[in-house]
Design a protein around this motif. Structure first.
Motif, PDB file in Angstrom:
ATOM      1  N   MET A 140       0.777  -1.408  -0.033  1.00 40.86           N
ATOM      2  CA  MET A 140       0.009  -0.060   0.095  1.00 40.86           C
ATOM      3  C   MET A 140       0.739   1.565  -0.025  1.00 40.86           C
ATOM      4  N   GLY A 141       1.971   1.358   0.839  1.00 32.00           N
ATOM      5  CA  GLY A 141       2.796   2.522   0.789  1.00 32.00           C
ATOM      6  C   GLY A 141       4.049   2.146   1.601  1.00 32.00           C
ATOM      7  N   ILE A 142       4.785   3.272   1.369  1.00 29.69           N
ATOM      8  CA  ILE A 142       6.123   3.181   2.305  1.00 29.69           C
ATOM      9  C   ILE A 142       6.530   4.314   3.149  1.00 29.69           C
ATOM     10  N   PHE A 143       6.793   3.783   4.344  1.00 30.84           N
ATOM     11  CA  PHE A 143       7.420   4.937   5.342  1.00 30.84           C
ATOM     12  C   PHE A 143       8.738   5.182   4.983  1.00 30.84           C
ATOM     13  N   THR A 144       9.088   6.508   4.595  1.00 32.17           N
ATOM     14  CA  THR A 144      10.481   6.826   4.050  1.00 32.17           C
ATOM     15  C   THR A 144      11.299   7.608   5.133  1.00 32.17           C
ATOM     16  N   GLY A 145      10.622   7.917   6.371  1.00 33.60           N
ATOM     17  CA  GLY A 145      11.614   8.707   7.155  1.00 33.60           C
ATOM     18  C   GLY A 145      12.180   9.793   6.425  1.00 33.60           C
ATOM     19  N   ASP A 146      13.577  10.184   6.608  1.00 36.43           N
ATOM     20  CA  ASP A 146      14.167  11.347   5.952  1.00 36.43           C
ATOM     21  C   ASP A 146      14.633  11.211   4.594  1.00 36.43           C
ATOM     22  N   PHE A 147      14.233  10.148   4.039  1.00 39.73           N
ATOM     23  CA  PHE A 147      14.819   9.508   2.596  1.00 39.73           C
ATOM     24  C   PHE A 147      14.048  10.334   1.643  1.00 39.73           C
ATOM     25  N   VAL A 148      12.994  10.103   1.254  1.00 43.16           N
ATOM     26  CA  VAL A 148      12.251  10.820   0.271  1.00 43.16           C
ATOM     27  C   VAL A 148      11.117  11.540   1.060  1.00 43.16           C
ATOM     28  N   PHE A 149      11.031  13.062   0.746  1.00 45.65           N
ATOM     29  CA  PHE A 149       9.695  13.957   1.327  1.00 45.65           C
ATOM     30  C   PHE A 149       8.866  14.273   0.019  1.00 45.65           C
ATOM     31  N   VAL A 150       8.069  14.977   0.292  1.00 46.65           N
ATOM     32  CA  VAL A 150       7.129  15.570  -0.557  1.00 46.65           C
ATOM     33  C   VAL A 150       8.143  16.523  -1.413  1.00 46.65           C
ATOM     34  N   VAL A 192       3.341   7.500  -0.238  1.00 48.32           N
ATOM     35  CA  VAL A 192       4.796   7.900   0.501  1.00 48.32           C
ATOM     36  C   VAL A 192       4.473   8.404   1.714  1.00 48.32           C
ATOM     37  N   TRP A 193       4.948   7.962   2.863  1.00 48.82           N
ATOM     38  CA  TRP A 193       4.527   8.605   4.116  1.00 48.82           C
ATOM     39  C   TRP A 193       5.756   8.937   4.669  1.00 48.82           C
ATOM     40  N   PRO A 194       6.260  10.183   4.707  1.00 47.65           N
ATOM     41  CA  PRO A 194       7.606  10.532   5.261  1.00 47.65           C
ATOM     42  C   PRO A 194       7.737  11.109   6.794  1.00 47.65           C
ATOM     43  N   ALA A 195       8.625  11.467   7.076  1.00 47.64           N
ATOM     44  CA  ALA A 195       8.880  11.727   8.851  1.00 47.64           C
ATOM     45  C   ALA A 195       8.803  13.369   9.006  1.00 47.64           C
ATOM     46  N   HIS A 196       8.836  14.192   7.865  1.00 50.04           N
ATOM     47  CA  HIS A 196       8.847  15.581   7.946  1.00 50.04           C
ATOM     48  C   HIS A 196       8.145  16.065   6.922  1.00 50.04           C
ATOM     49  N   GLY A 197       7.611  17.457   7.286  1.00 48.93           N
ATOM     50  CA  GLY A 197       7.026  18.317   6.323  1.00 48.93           C
ATOM     51  C   GLY A 197       7.608  19.336   5.999  1.00 48.93           C
ATOM     52  N   ALA A 198       7.193  20.707   5.480  1.00 51.74           N
ATOM     53  CA  ALA A 198       7.737  21.679   5.421  1.00 51.74           C
ATOM     54  C   ALA A 198       7.969  22.446   6.861  1.00 51.74           C
ATOM     55  N   GLY A 199       9.319  23.029   6.842  1.00 52.16           N
ATOM     56  CA  GLY A 199       9.522  23.857   8.034  1.00 52.16           C
ATOM     57  C   GLY A 199      10.590  22.880   8.751  1.00 52.16           C
ATOM     58  N   SER A 200      11.000  21.829   8.334  1.00 50.75           N
ATOM     59  CA  SER A 200      12.157  20.890   8.904  1.00 50.75           C
ATOM     60  C   SER A 200      13.439  21.240   7.990  1.00 50.75           C
ATOM     61  N   ALA A 201      14.402  21.121   9.150  1.00 55.70           N
ATOM     62  CA  ALA A 201      15.521  21.196   8.676  1.00 55.70           C
ATOM     63  C   ALA A 201      16.477  20.006   8.026  1.00 55.70           C
ATOM     64  N   CYS A 202      15.600  19.013   7.848  1.00 52.16           N
ATOM     65  CA  CYS A 202      16.366  17.675   7.292  1.00 52.16           C
ATOM     66  C   CYS A 202      16.366  17.742   5.933  1.00 52.16           C
ATOM     67  N   GLY A 203      15.945  18.783   5.136  1.00 47.55           N
ATOM     68  CA  GLY A 203      16.114  18.944   3.636  1.00 47.55           C
ATOM     69  C   GLY A 203      15.767  20.183   3.337  1.00 47.55           C
ATOM     70  N   LYS A 204      16.027  20.600   2.287  1.00 50.12           N
ATOM     71  CA  LYS A 204      16.323  22.121   1.556  1.00 50.12           C
ATOM     72  C   LYS A 204      14.788  22.633   1.310  1.00 50.12           C
ATOM     73  N   GLY A 207       8.044  19.931   0.787  1.00 48.71           N
ATOM     74  CA  GLY A 207       6.492  20.185   0.676  1.00 48.71           C
ATOM     75  C   GLY A 207       5.716  20.186   1.930  1.00 48.71           C
ATOM     76  N   ALA A 208       4.664  21.213   1.875  1.00 50.55           N
ATOM     77  CA  ALA A 208       3.687  21.182   3.015  1.00 50.55           C
ATOM     78  C   ALA A 208       2.487  19.974   2.923  1.00 50.55           C
ATOM     79  N   VAL A 209       2.442  19.334   1.696  1.00 52.29           N
ATOM     80  CA  VAL A 209       1.436  18.229   1.534  1.00 52.29           C
ATOM     81  C   VAL A 209       2.200  17.406   2.467  1.00 52.29           C
ATOM     82  N   PRO A 210       0.950  16.624   3.425  1.00 53.63           N
ATOM     83  CA  PRO A 210       1.499  15.415   4.311  1.00 53.63           C
ATOM     84  C   PRO A 210       2.235  13.978   3.842  1.00 53.63           C
ATOM     85  N   MET A 211       1.568  13.809   2.386  1.00 50.95           N
ATOM     86  CA  MET A 211       1.806  12.563   1.810  1.00 50.95           C
ATOM     87  C   MET A 211       1.914  12.634   0.230  1.00 50.95           C
ATOM     88  N   SER A 212       2.515  11.549  -0.387  1.00 50.72           N
ATOM     89  CA  SER A 212       2.683  11.682  -1.887  1.00 50.72           C
ATOM     90  C   SER A 212       2.429  10.375  -2.410  1.00 50.72           C
TER      91      SER A 212
END
Length: 468
Positions: A140-150, A192-204, A207-212
C-alpha cells in the motif's frame, strides 16, 4: 487496517500509528518523545501497541521508542545497517529486533518489508507496508523517514556538519543516488509517508502536503528526475543550511538512548519569585510574545516566544548543561515543557508567572524599535551599528549596505567583537529573529539595542538599495 498520522508543528515531524483491527495489535513509526497522543488513540481504537519502529537515528527530535517500549512492553525495530559508528545502543534494556535490507516483520496481519535507503544517514531504512489482513498481496505504501519527502529528499550532510564525520556528506550523497534508483523501481501507486513536512531542517525545500505517491514523486521530485550522478550530487550538496546546534546532541541521545520522561524530573515544578536564589548557570526563559517582552521584562531574561519556531530556537540557544526557569502562564506550561522535552531540554527547575515578574522587578528593562524608514535616515550615523542575524544563505542573497553579519545561532559567541559605545540595531528577514537577538544582547549586557521592525523584507519593499 487502522492508520493515523500525527504532526508536530514545532518540529515539522510526522509519526504514524498503524493497527491490525483483526488482532488488535499496533505499531508506531518514528515516534515523538511525548507518547500520550499515541496511547490515547490506541485506547480509543481498542488497539494494543506491541511494536515501535524507527527509520534512522534522528537528529532533529528526541525519539519516543524507549518510552513506548517501557510503557507498553513493545518490541523496538531498528536498523542494523551502516557502520559500527552508527549502531543503536538505545535498545539495551528493552525488547528489540535489528533489521537489515529485505527483512520482513509483521504486526498482526500487517507486513513490513525493510528497504535499506542509505544517504541521509548510513543506517537509514524505509518500511514497505502490505495490508495482508485486508486481503491484499500488493503493498500500500512506504514509510520513508528522512529519505524521500514530498518534492524533496533528505540532506546527506548532517553527519559531517552536526556530528563531525569528515567526508560523510559526499559519501552520503552518492549513497542517496543509489537509494533513489531503488525507490524508482517501486510501483507508482505506492503511497509515500515521510517523517517530515515543510519547516524541517532535514531537507532543503520540503513540501507542505503530508503525503505523496511514488508515481507523483517520479514526475515532480527533482531528485528522481536527475539521471546524472555527478549533477545529482552537486545539486544535493549545494545550498544546504547550517544545521541547528542541538542536532549533534539529538544524534548522540538517540543513539545511546534518551531517558524516559518519567525518569527525567520535569514535573512538580516550583513556583518562584526570587531570581537571585538560582545559580549563574540558570537561564531565565521568557516565553511571551515579543511585543509584550519589549515593553517590560526582567533583567537577564531572554525571549523566545512560544510559537511554531520555539523548539528550534530553544535548541539553538539553550545549553543542555543549563537549568531553566520559565516565565510563562501556567495554562501554557505543560505544552511548553513538552516542546522543550521533545529535544531533550529537561532541566526546567521552576516557573514564574509574567505578572509576578513584572510586579516584583524593581527596575524592569525594555527595548525599542526602529522602522526601515528611520533605519535609512540613521544608517550612516556613526553612533549606530547595524547587525544582521540572518543565516548565511539569506545574507549571501542580499544585504543592507553597512550591516555586519552575526547569525543568531552564533551571536552570543560573537558579542565581544562588537564596537563599544554604540546603539545597536538588530535586523533579520522579518523582525522575528532579531527580536530574540535583541533580548540576547540585553541579557548579555548590551543594553542600548533596538529591533528593526519588518527587517530585510520591509527594507526591500521600500526599494531601498541592497548589496548582493
Amino acid at each position: 487496517m487502522f492508520f493515523r498520522s500525527f504532526f508536530d508543528e514545532n518540529l515539522a515531524h510526522m509519526s504514524y500509528l498503524v493497527g491490525c483491527q483483526k488482532t488488535g495489535e499496533a505499531i508506531v513509526i518514528d515516534p515523538a518523545r511525548s507518547i500520550e497522543s499515541y496511547l490515547k488513540t490506541a485506547k480509543r481504537e481498542r488497539l494494543k501497541i506491541v511494536a515501535v519502529a524507527e527509520t534512522h537515528i534522528h537528529a532533529d527530535f528526541l525519539s519516543g521508542s524507549r518510552e513506548i517500549a517501557k510503557h507498553c512492553g513493545a518490541t523496538v525495530y531498528v536498523s542494523d545497517e551502516g557502520d559500527e559508528n552508527w549502531k543503536y545502543h538505545q535498545v539495551e534494556g528493552v525488547n528489540y529486533t535489528l533489521l537489515t535490507d529485505n527483512c520482513i516483520f509483521k504486526v498482526g496481519h500487517i507486513e513490513f518489508q525493510v528497504m535499506h535507503t542509505a544517504g541521509h544517514t548510513p543506517e537509514s531504512i524505509s518500511f514497505v507496508l502490505t495490508d495482508i489482513g485486508g486481503g491484499s498481496s500488493h503493498p500500500m505504501g512506504i514509510f520513508t523517514g528522512d529519505f524521500v519527502f514530498v518534492g524533496e529528499i533528505g540532506r546527506p550532510d548532517l553527519l559531517e556538519k552536526a556530528a563531525g564525520v569528515r567526508g560523510s556528506a559526499a559519501t552520503g550523497a552518492r549513497q542517496m543516488f543509489e537509494s533513489v534508483q531503488k525507490f524508482k523501481q517501486l510501483p507508482d501507486f505506492l503511497q509515500v509517508w515521510p517523517a517530515h513536512g515543510a519547516g524541517s531542517a532535514c531537507g532543503k525545500s520540503l513540501g507542505a502536503v503530508p503525503m505523496s505517491t511514488v508515481g507523483y514523486e517520479k514526475l515532480n521530485n527533482w531528485a528522481l528526475l536527475e539521471e546524472n550522478e555527478e549533477k545529482f550530487v552537486e545539486t544535493l550538496l549545494s545550498g544546504q543550511s547550517t544545521p541547528p546546534n542541538y542536532f549533534s546532541m539529538m544524534k548522540k541521545l538517540n543513539k545511546i538512548g534518551p531517558p524516559v520522561v518519567n525518569e527525567a524530573d520535569i514535573t512538580g515544578l516550583e513556583t518562584v519569585d526570587e531570581m537571585e536564589r538560582f545559580e549563574a548557570n540558570t537561564i531565565l526563559l521568557d516565553t511571551r510574545r515579543a511585543a509584550e517582552f519589549a515593553k517590560a521584562h526582567c533583567k537577564g531574561a531572554i525571549n523566545i516566544p512560544f510559537n511554531q519556531t520555539f523548539t528550534n530556537w530553544a535548541g539553538e540557544l539553550i545549553g543542555y548543561e543549563q537549568d531553566i526557569i520559565l516565565i510563562a502562564m501556567e495554562n501554557k506550561l505543560k505544552a511548553i515543557m513538552e516542546s522543550l522535552a521533545s529535544i531533550g531540554l529537561d532541566r526546567v527547575v521552576a516557573f514564574i508567572e509574567p505578572s509576578v515578574v513584572l510586579a516584583t522587578e524593581k527596575d524592569p528593562e525594555s527595548y525599542g524599535e526602529v522602522n526601515v524608514q528611520q533605519l535609512q535616515d540613521i544608517l550612516n550615523d556613526d553612533d549606530y551599528y547595524l547587525i544582521d542575524v540572518r543565516n548565511q544563505s539569506e545574507w549571501d542573497a542580499g544585504k543592507i549596505e553597512g550591516a555586519t553579519h552575526k547569525p543568531l545561532s552564533q551571536l552570543v559567541n560573537l558579542l565581544d567583537d562588537l564596537p563599544k559605545g554604540k546603539t545597536y540595531l538588530v535586523q533579520c528577514q522579518s523582525g522575528v529573529r532579531s527580536a530574540i537577538a535583541t533580548s540576547l544582547m540585553q541579557a548579555n549586557g548590551y543594553k542600548d539595542v533596538k529591533n528593526v521592525k519588518g527587517g530585510y523584507i520591509a527594507w526591500k519593499k521600500e526599494k531601498f538599495p541592497v548589496n548582493v
